[in-house]
Design an enzyme around this catalytic site. Structure first.
Site, mmCIF file in Angstrom:
data_model
loop_
_atom_site.group_PDB
_atom_site.id
_atom_site.type_symbol
_atom_site.label_atom_id
_atom_site.label_comp_id
_atom_site.label_asym_id
_atom_site.label_seq_id
_atom_site.Cartn_x
_atom_site.Cartn_y
_atom_site.Cartn_z
ATOM 1 N N LYS A 159 78.423 34.276 11.331
ATOM 2 C CA LYS A 159 79.835 34.668 11.414
ATOM 3 C C LYS A 159 80.739 33.451 11.247
ATOM 4 C CE LYS A 159 78.827 38.742 14.167
ATOM 5 N NZ LYS A 159 78.574 39.325 15.480
ATOM 6 N N GLN A 213 80.035 38.406 21.731
ATOM 7 C CA GLN A 213 78.753 38.759 21.116
ATOM 8 C C GLN A 213 77.881 39.517 22.126
ATOM 9 O OE1 GLN A 213 77.907 38.118 17.847
ATOM 10 N NE2 GLN A 213 76.002 39.224 18.165
ATOM 11 N N ASP A 216 86.511 43.141 17.175
ATOM 12 C CA ASP A 216 85.376 44.044 17.000
ATOM 13 C C ASP A 216 85.760 45.496 17.308
ATOM 14 O OD1 ASP A 216 82.810 44.299 16.165
ATOM 15 O OD2 ASP A 216 81.872 43.642 18.038
#
Ligand code: NAD
Length: 296
Positions: free
Chosen positions: A46, A90, A116
């Site tokens: 990422k 994460q 996200d």
């Protein structure tokens, strides 16, 4: 069987992001807690992708022993940092944190920086069927958004078709179901307690498999001509990456399938970059139209 590679679409979307980012300094921070080896690789990918499009990507790495208070403080500090426009926590969290706070931890991220789309506000907007580009920007969770964009790129019809999703996680299965409903598909969600998975899957014109079980899906699950989206990522016994689908078995049955690697994975990262850029520009326009210059 056609291979629905993400390469062309991902390259195109990332090059558009690079253009949009010219003359803007936009920051994405990924918070990783603990030492899950797969997460370490995903986060590195990422951050590398950020550099590729001109985003300022940084990782905040906290030890596995991090308390919920410390994690909360780290996320709240990022909410208040004007150089950070997107934040991603994460997952999975280490066992202790997962047990104590679980997905509630995502709610420590401001919805206006939720790259996200996993905060309950953004998921709530999604499940209410609000458009993500409506008055309040509600970014779509990256993996399901990437799946929809990839299928549209290959002109896979979605309106009125039978979509079966295997998996009901908050990150993939549930938001994917909502996004397919938005496309006017007829959606079935199967899960670990579903009876006769093969029969359910054989209904699918589009079969999305996000069970996290290597090779779960084979010939018996696939209707002739179906399009298969393989979300799972595993390291096979031969050391190569593979998915939840035994792809060699379905080559003469399915009309198309996303590859592993090179399918849903890169699209997930591209959507993360896109969400961050969208959040940045939404905050910019909010600032310029708000009399007090309030942040959204
Ligand atoms: P998860 O473990 O949170 O959820 C798995 C879901 O699958 C559950 O809802 C469970 O009920 C269902 N399931 C498990 N076994 C089943 C079975 N035998 N039959 C039917 N349903 C079953 O997993 P997740 O976070 O949704 O991820 C799923 C997979 O996708 C994992 O392999 C993960 O690594 C991968 N993933 C890939 C990407 C990507 O970018 N490509 C992104 C996210 C997740």
């Amino acid at each position: 069987m056609k291979i629905l590679s993400a390469s062309d679409l991902s390259r195109d979307l990332r090059s558009r992001l690079k253009t949009r980012l010219k003359d803007h300094r936009v920051g994405l921070t990924v918070v990783r807690v603990g030492d899950d080896p797969a997460s370490q690789v995903y986060v590195a990918n990422k951050i590398r992708a950020c550099a590729e499009v001109g985003l300022h990507g940084q990782e905040v790495h906290l030890p596995a022993t991090t308390s919920s208070d410390v994690l909360k403080t780290a996320l709240v500090n990022l909410n208040e940092n004007p150089n950070v426009h997107g934040i991603l926590l994460q997952l999975p969290l280490p066992a202790g944190l997962a047990k104590n706070v679980g997905l509630d931890a995502t709610d420590w991220i401001s919805p206006a920086k939720d790259a996200d789309g996993l905060t309950s506000i953004n998921q709530g907007r999604l499940h209410q069927g609000r458009p993500h580009d409506g008055p309040a920007l509600a970014v779509r969770p990256c993996t399901p958004a990437g799946i929809i964009e990839l299928l549209k790129f290959y002109e896979v019809p979605l309106r009125g078709v039978e979509v079966v999703i295997v998996g009901r996680s908050s990150i993939v299965g549930r938001p994917a179901a909502e996004l397919f409903l938005r496309e006017d598909a007829t959606v079935t969600v199967a899960h670990s307690q579903s009876k006769d998975l093969a029969q359910i899957c054989r209904r699918a014109d589009v079969l999305v498999v996000a069970a996290g079980k290597m090779g779960l899906i084979g010939r018996e699950h696939v209707k002739k001509g179906a399009v298969i989206v393989d979300v799972g990522i595993h390291r096979g016994p031969d050391g190569k990456l593979c998915g939840d689908v035994r792809q060699s078995e379905i080559a003469d049955l399915a009309s198309a399938c996303t590859p592993v690697p090179g399918g849903v994975g890169p699209m997930t990262i591209t959507m993360l970059l896109q969400n961050t850029v969208d959040l940045y520009f939404a905050a910019q326009s909010q600032r310029s139209t708000s009399p007090q210059g309030n942040r959204i």
